[in-house]
Design an enzyme around this catalytic site. Structure first.
Site, mmCIF file in Angstrom:
data_model
loop_
_atom_site.group_PDB
_atom_site.id
_atom_site.type_symbol
_atom_site.label_atom_id
_atom_site.label_comp_id
_atom_site.label_asym_id
_atom_site.label_seq_id
_atom_site.Cartn_x
_atom_site.Cartn_y
_atom_site.Cartn_z
ATOM 1 N N LYS A 151 0.824 -1.208 0.000
ATOM 2 C CA LYS A 151 0.000 0.000 0.000
ATOM 3 C C LYS A 151 0.863 1.265 0.000
ATOM 4 C CE LYS A 151 -3.802 -0.270 2.715
ATOM 5 N NZ LYS A 151 -4.615 -0.600 3.916
ATOM 6 N N GLY A 157 -8.293 4.176 -2.900
ATOM 7 C CA GLY A 157 -7.994 2.820 -3.347
ATOM 8 C C GLY A 157 -6.820 2.723 -4.325
ATOM 9 N N LYS A 165 -0.701 -7.658 5.932
ATOM 10 C CA LYS A 165 -1.350 -8.938 5.669
ATOM 11 C C LYS A 165 -2.618 -8.631 4.884
ATOM 12 C CE LYS A 165 -2.587 -13.285 7.015
ATOM 13 N NZ LYS A 165 -1.910 -13.987 5.927
ATOM 14 N N ARG A 201 -13.176 13.843 9.990
ATOM 15 C CA ARG A 201 -14.271 14.713 9.511
ATOM 16 C C ARG A 201 -15.599 13.994 9.729
ATOM 17 N NH1 ARG A 201 -15.663 11.563 5.257
ATOM 18 N NH2 ARG A 201 -13.949 10.525 4.177
ATOM 19 N N VAL A 247 -20.171 10.738 5.169
ATOM 20 C CA VAL A 247 -21.432 10.686 4.406
ATOM 21 C C VAL A 247 -22.498 9.902 5.192
ATOM 22 C CG1 VAL A 247 -22.509 9.874 2.264
ATOM 23 C CG2 VAL A 247 -20.168 10.750 2.210
ATOM 24 N N ARG A 287 -27.167 5.221 -0.518
ATOM 25 C CA ARG A 287 -26.648 6.405 -1.227
ATOM 26 C C ARG A 287 -27.247 6.426 -2.629
ATOM 27 N NH1 ARG A 287 -20.291 7.469 0.034
ATOM 28 N NH2 ARG A 287 -20.282 6.685 2.180
HETATM 29 P P1 ADP Z 1 -7.867 4.220 0.605
HETATM 30 O O1 ADP Z 1 -7.520 5.340 1.566
HETATM 31 O O2 ADP Z 1 -7.081 4.279 -0.665
HETATM 32 O O3 ADP Z 1 -9.337 4.077 0.388
HETATM 33 P P2 ADP Z 1 -7.782 2.057 2.616
HETATM 34 O O4 ADP Z 1 -6.580 1.730 3.405
HETATM 35 O O5 ADP Z 1 -8.896 2.743 3.296
HETATM 36 O O6 ADP Z 1 -7.317 2.887 1.310
HETATM 37 O O7 ADP Z 1 -8.301 0.751 1.960
HETATM 38 C C1 ADP Z 1 -9.329 0.772 1.001
HETATM 39 C C2 ADP Z 1 -9.903 -0.598 0.810
HETATM 40 O O8 ADP Z 1 -8.882 -1.513 0.363
HETATM 41 C C3 ADP Z 1 -10.452 -1.236 2.074
HETATM 42 O O9 ADP Z 1 -11.774 -0.814 2.351
HETATM 43 C C4 ADP Z 1 -10.377 -2.707 1.684
HETATM 44 O O10 ADP Z 1 -11.432 -3.000 0.792
HETATM 45 C C5 ADP Z 1 -9.084 -2.799 0.934
HETATM 46 N N1 ADP Z 1 -7.946 -3.125 1.830
HETATM 47 C C6 ADP Z 1 -7.099 -2.257 2.420
HETATM 48 N N2 ADP Z 1 -6.195 -2.908 3.202
HETATM 49 C C7 ADP Z 1 -6.505 -4.220 3.122
HETATM 50 C C8 ADP Z 1 -5.960 -5.426 3.717
HETATM 51 N N3 ADP Z 1 -4.913 -5.390 4.568
HETATM 52 N N4 ADP Z 1 -6.569 -6.591 3.402
HETATM 53 C C9 ADP Z 1 -7.611 -6.637 2.553
HETATM 54 N N5 ADP Z 1 -8.157 -5.569 1.963
HETATM 55 C C10 ADP Z 1 -7.625 -4.370 2.238
#
Ligand code: ADP
Length: 449
Positions: free
Chosen positions: A158, A165, A201, A291, A294, A337
């Site tokens: 990430k 996403g 993970k 914040r 929604v 929504r």
């Molecule tokens: P963003 O800020 O880009 O939206 P997030 O960290 O909130 O990123 O993650 C967005 C989505 O990605 C999560 O809601 C989930 O669907 C998926 N995701 C993120 N981290 C994981 C993980 N460790 N395992 C499985 N899915 C993940």
């Protein structure tokens, strides 16, 4: 108490904030782009200021114009809503420098939580459970492989600066790892100008469960229970509920207390949401939004607490109106929504609403800025309204939702209403039996229990 609030937003959330201000006897100033001259938030506000042409970067994201609008109108506070400038630490700093109250957390808290690695480190330090993974950014491939071996495959790479996403890549095996690292770094560099990545993970069938928190900035903090937002398409929430059908009262209490204690220690100010993935009875922190969300109305429905009133009170230095012990969770609430989009392709469908009828009756709330004859401009996101339904339990809530969906009419543009009419009759949705991948599979024809 603040006296005159400038609402730096548009659409349903501008109206939502405006209503809270009116109830508290606070004057309101709407700002708008030239595309929003006829918008409902402009009509209902006490005053309005045009801040620029249609593109957001020239209007709703234009900080000098918004500060100038405060000076022209004599507003002493700004509510940012969600999106736009709501999580922009520089905006909070600039308002502060102009002696204006930002209705939100401190710029420092926005900054900490805006950086995913820093946010995760902070969460861990405050006792919030996090997804196992690297302690910080990973620069060497060999180190990445060592960490992945340690936590076990699959893993997800990430971007530290990530959002929406983007910059996330899953690696199922050691062989996938090098490519995943490279593509995630490239995507992150291109999208955010920062190619730092970290490893977690990968959870295969989690639910998305988030806890609503509130702090007064002086060390008092509360939680208002959780929301289950697992029904998502492309990481965008579509249907949200409170409480989560997956949690027991004990689990709810435990995670809520962990979050409230963390916010107390952080001396957090204002509304916040701590987002988790939840799998096999365990919570894993993914991010914190500093914040209003929604989906906040489902929390309001089950607690009877107006979250925008609380935001304004806290920003005015008056503290929270409730203590943890006074909060009573009652019944169940669901939010749909409603987007102006094709319900199958999800292509945006701007244009004129030729006929509009909002549903009513006990336990039904519609938050929307649209009206009959209103033209949805093509420049902004496609959310045109939210239907929020409350019942004494989930079954009653679903019954009421089905009825409200039957009653609502939006003609002239395509909307996602047909999708909700399908979902409300789906056995998995009826049983609360879904994870974050369920809706995507359903939409491609492969959903199973
Ligand atoms: P963003 O800020 O880009 O939206 P997030 O960290 O909130 O990123 O993650 C967005 C989505 O990605 C999560 O809601 C989930 O669907 C998926 N995701 C993120 N981290 C994981 C993980 N460790 N395992 C499985 N899915 C993940």
């Amino acid at each position: 108490m603040v006296k005159k609030v400038l609402i730096a937003n548009r659409g349903e959330i501008a109206l939502r904030v405006l209503r809270a201000c009116k109830e508290l006897g606070i004057s309101t100033v709407a700002v708008h782009s030239t595309a929003d001259n006829a918008a409902m938030h402009v009509r209902l506000a006490d005053e309005s200021v045009c801040i620029g042409p249609p593109p957001s970067r020239d209007s709703y994201l234009n900080i000098p114009s918004i500060v100038a609008a405060c000076e022209i109108s004599g507003a002493d506070a700004v509510h940012p809503g969600y999106g736009f400038l709501s999580e922009n630490a520089r905006f909070a700093d600039i308002l502060d420098a102009h002696g204006l109250t930002f209705i939100g957390p401190t710029a420092d808290h926005i900054r900490i939580m805006g950086d995913k690695i820093e946010a995760k480190r902070t969460a861990k330090r405050l006792g919030i459970p996090v997804v196992p993974g690297s302690a910080g950014a990973v620069t060497e491939d060999t180190e990445a492989l060592r960490i992945a071996d340690e936590i076990g495959f699959p893993v997800i790479v990430k971007a530290s600066a990530g959002g929406g996403g983007r910059g996330m890549k899953v690696a199922k095996t050691r062989e996938d790892m090098v490519v995943a690292l490279q593509t995630a770094r490239q995507e992150a560099g291109a999208a955010f100008g920062d190619d730092a990545v970290y490893i977690e993970k990968y959870l295969e069938k989690p639910r998305h469960i988030e806890v609503q928190v509130f702090g007064d900035g002086a060390g008092n903090a509360i939680h208002l229970g959780e929301r289950d937002c697992s029904l998502q398409r492309r990481h965008q929430k579509v249907w949200e509920e409170a409480n989560s059908p997956a949690l027991s009262p004990e689990q709810r209490k435990r995670i809520g207390e962990i979050c409230a204690n963390a916010m107390s220690e952080l001396r957090y100010r204002g509304a916040g949401t701590i987002e988790f993935l939840y799998e096999n009875g365990e919570f894993y922190f993914i991010e914190m939004n500093t914040r209003l969300q929604v989906e906040h109305p489902v929390t309001e429905a089950i607690t009877g607490i107006d979250l925008v009133h609380e935001q304004i009170r806290v920003a005015s230095g008056e503290g929270l109106s409730v203590t943890q012990d006074e909060i009573v969770f009652s019944g169940h609430a669901i939010e749909c929504r409603i987007n102006a989009e094709d319900p199958r392709t999800f292509a945006p469908s701007p244009g004129k609403i030729t006929y509009y009828h909002a549903p009513g009756g006990l336990g039904v709330r519609v938050d929307s800025g649209v009206y009959q004859g209103y033209s949805i401009p093509p420049y902004y996101d496609s959310l045109i309204g939210k239907l929020i339904v409350h019942g004494r339990n989930r079954a009653e809530c679903m019954m009421r939702l089905r009825r409200a969906l039957d009653e609502i009419v939006v003609d002239g543009v395509k909307t996602t209403l047909p999708l909700f009419r399908d979902l409300v009759d789906n056995p998995d949705v009826g049983a609360g039996n879904y994870d974050i991948h369920w809706l995507e599979k359903y939409l491609t024809g492969g959903a199973k229990a």
